[in-house]
Design an enzyme around this catalytic site. Structure first.
Site, PDB file in Angstrom:
ATOM      1  N   ASP A 275       0.783  -1.045  -0.058  1.00  0.00           N
ATOM      2  CA  ASP A 275      -0.042  -0.127  -0.001  1.00  0.00           C
ATOM      3  C   ASP A 275       0.959   1.395  -0.035  1.00  0.00           C
ATOM      4  O   ASP A 275       0.503   2.335   0.287  1.00  0.00           O
ATOM      5  CB  ASP A 275      -0.976  -0.106   1.331  1.00  0.00           C
ATOM      6  CG  ASP A 275      -0.287   0.014   2.669  1.00  0.00           C
ATOM      7  OD1 ASP A 275      -0.647   0.460   3.674  1.00  0.00           O
ATOM      8  OD2 ASP A 275       1.077  -0.148   2.438  1.00  0.00           O
ATOM      9  N   GLU A 276       1.904   1.085  -0.272  1.00  0.00           N
ATOM     10  CA  GLU A 276       2.925   2.215  -0.553  1.00  0.00           C
ATOM     11  C   GLU A 276       3.660   2.464  -1.562  1.00  0.00           C
ATOM     12  O   GLU A 276       4.772   1.684  -1.820  1.00  0.00           O
ATOM     13  CB  GLU A 276       4.053   1.833   0.591  1.00  0.00           C
ATOM     14  CG  GLU A 276       3.506   2.022   2.057  1.00  0.00           C
ATOM     15  CD  GLU A 276       4.004   3.233   2.989  1.00  0.00           C
ATOM     16  OE1 GLU A 276       4.379   4.278   2.434  1.00  0.00           O
ATOM     17  OE2 GLU A 276       3.773   3.263   4.055  1.00  0.00           O
TER      18      GLU A 276
END
Length: 146
Positions: A24-25
């Site tokens: 999610d980065e």
């Protein structure tokens, strides 16, 4: 278009022949420019498709460029910034505890979303000199020494 789910072990997988990983980065996607370049034509071909990119800062990379260009209206992305204060269960006590358990610099990066022009205090290990510089300057110093 498919989402990668339940990717085994290191969460690495190939997308458009580019090794990437399930995360999610966006700032931590290896080969971010190549990945974005190869997937953008497919995403932009739809009439209702949207791109949502989330990340915390991680140097001057593609996420940084896309975000700052959005802020400066140089692209069509909409910059949205959420910091720890946006969370209803986080207060100054939570902040102090988190800094005690990590560090001031880690807190600034991961929770305050400090970016390029944010000033940080550093101490030169060789000279002992303490000074304030921007994260962008610090990033340049670190990368020039590697």
């Amino acid at each position: 278009m498919f989402d990668a789910v339940n990717v085994e072990n290191t969460h690495n997988f190939y997308a458009n022949s580019i090794l990437t990983h399930n995360c999610d980065e966006f700032s931590f996607v290896q080969n971010d420019v190549e990945f974005f370049t190869s997937t953008y034509p497919v995403i932009s071909s739809g009439t209702k498709t949207k791109i949502i990119i989330t990340s915390t800062p991680n140097g001057m990379n593609l996420f940084y460029k896309l975000y700052t260009d959005a802020v400066n209206k140089k692209n069509e992305f909409v910059p949205i910034k959420y910091t720890w204060e946006s969370h209803p269960n986080r207060d100054e006590n939570w902040k102090r505890e988190t800094i005690r358990n990590t560090s001031e610099l880690q807190f600034r990066q991961e929770h305050s979303c400090c970016i390029g022009d944010t000033e940080v205090t550093i101490r030169n290990k060789k000279t002992g000199i303490i000074e304030n510089i921007s994260i962008e300057e610090l990033y340049s110093l670190v990368n020039n020494k590697v």
